[in-house]
Design a protein around this motif. Sequence first.
Motif, PDB file in Angstrom:
ATOM      1  N   VAL A   1       0.834  -1.203   0.000  1.00 20.89           N
ATOM      2  CA  VAL A   1       0.000   0.000   0.000  1.00 20.89           C
ATOM      3  C   VAL A   1       0.871   1.257   0.000  1.00 20.89           C
ATOM      4  O   VAL A   1       0.734   2.122  -0.867  1.00 20.89           O
TER       5      VAL A   1
ATOM      6  N   VAL B   1      -3.836   3.826  -4.358  1.00 19.23           N
ATOM      7  CA  VAL B   1      -4.090   4.705  -3.208  1.00 19.23           C
ATOM      8  C   VAL B   1      -3.419   6.067  -3.364  1.00 19.23           C
ATOM      9  O   VAL B   1      -3.620   6.943  -2.511  1.00 19.23           O
TER      10      VAL B   1
ATOM     11  N   MET C   1      -5.904   7.674   5.628  1.00 19.13           N
ATOM     12  CA  MET C   1      -6.656   7.175   4.480  1.00 19.13           C
ATOM     13  C   MET C   1      -7.871   8.067   4.255  1.00 19.13           C
ATOM     14  O   MET C   1      -8.736   8.155   5.121  1.00 19.13           O
TER      15      MET C   1
ATOM     16  N   LEU D   1     -12.132   7.062   1.210  1.00 19.86           N
ATOM     17  CA  LEU D   1     -12.123   5.599   1.205  1.00 19.86           C
ATOM     18  C   LEU D   1     -13.189   5.034   0.280  1.00 19.86           C
ATOM     19  O   LEU D   1     -14.284   5.596   0.138  1.00 19.86           O
TER      20      LEU D   1
ATOM     21  N   ASP E   1     -11.203  -0.613  -0.752  1.00 16.25           N
ATOM     22  CA  ASP E   1     -10.131  -0.482   0.241  1.00 16.25           C
ATOM     23  C   ASP E   1     -10.347  -1.428   1.424  1.00 16.25           C
ATOM     24  O   ASP E   1      -9.486  -1.518   2.304  1.00 16.25           O
TER      25      ASP E   1
ATOM     26  N   TYR F   1      -5.299  -4.451   7.248  1.00 12.49           N
ATOM     27  CA  TYR F   1      -4.110  -3.638   6.980  1.00 12.49           C
ATOM     28  C   TYR F   1      -3.010  -4.027   7.966  1.00 12.49           C
ATOM     29  O   TYR F   1      -3.230  -4.074   9.182  1.00 12.49           O
TER      30      TYR F   1
END
Length: 121
Positions: A48, A61, A80, A83, A87, A91
Amino acid sequence: QVQLVESGGGLVQAGASLRLSCAASGRTFSSETMGWFRQAPGKEREFVAAISLGTYYADSVKGRFIISRDNAKNTVYLQMNSLKPEDTAVYYCAGRVGATFNPRLSEYNYWGQGTQVTVSS
């Protein structure tokens, strides 16, 4: 013993923002590469964002997520924004010895346990 602990995940609606945190202990990461990866259900874990001498982002992203670090707190963040449902994933925070950027999972030495991010449409 090195430990990475993620926090900040949750359930949000599309368009919302979340900030993930990764607190490191047992090692000083100020001169090392720290990264965020994610794994959606049924998919492989993917890169990411990462921060070392610079910041690096996956195309999916870029422009929405921002990685940063607070060396005094030995903590890395992932802001973030905007969103999207795609997504949605677990994570993971990871650390890599050395300041050379590398997006490959196998190049990271330390991993957190993950935090769930769910984005509803």
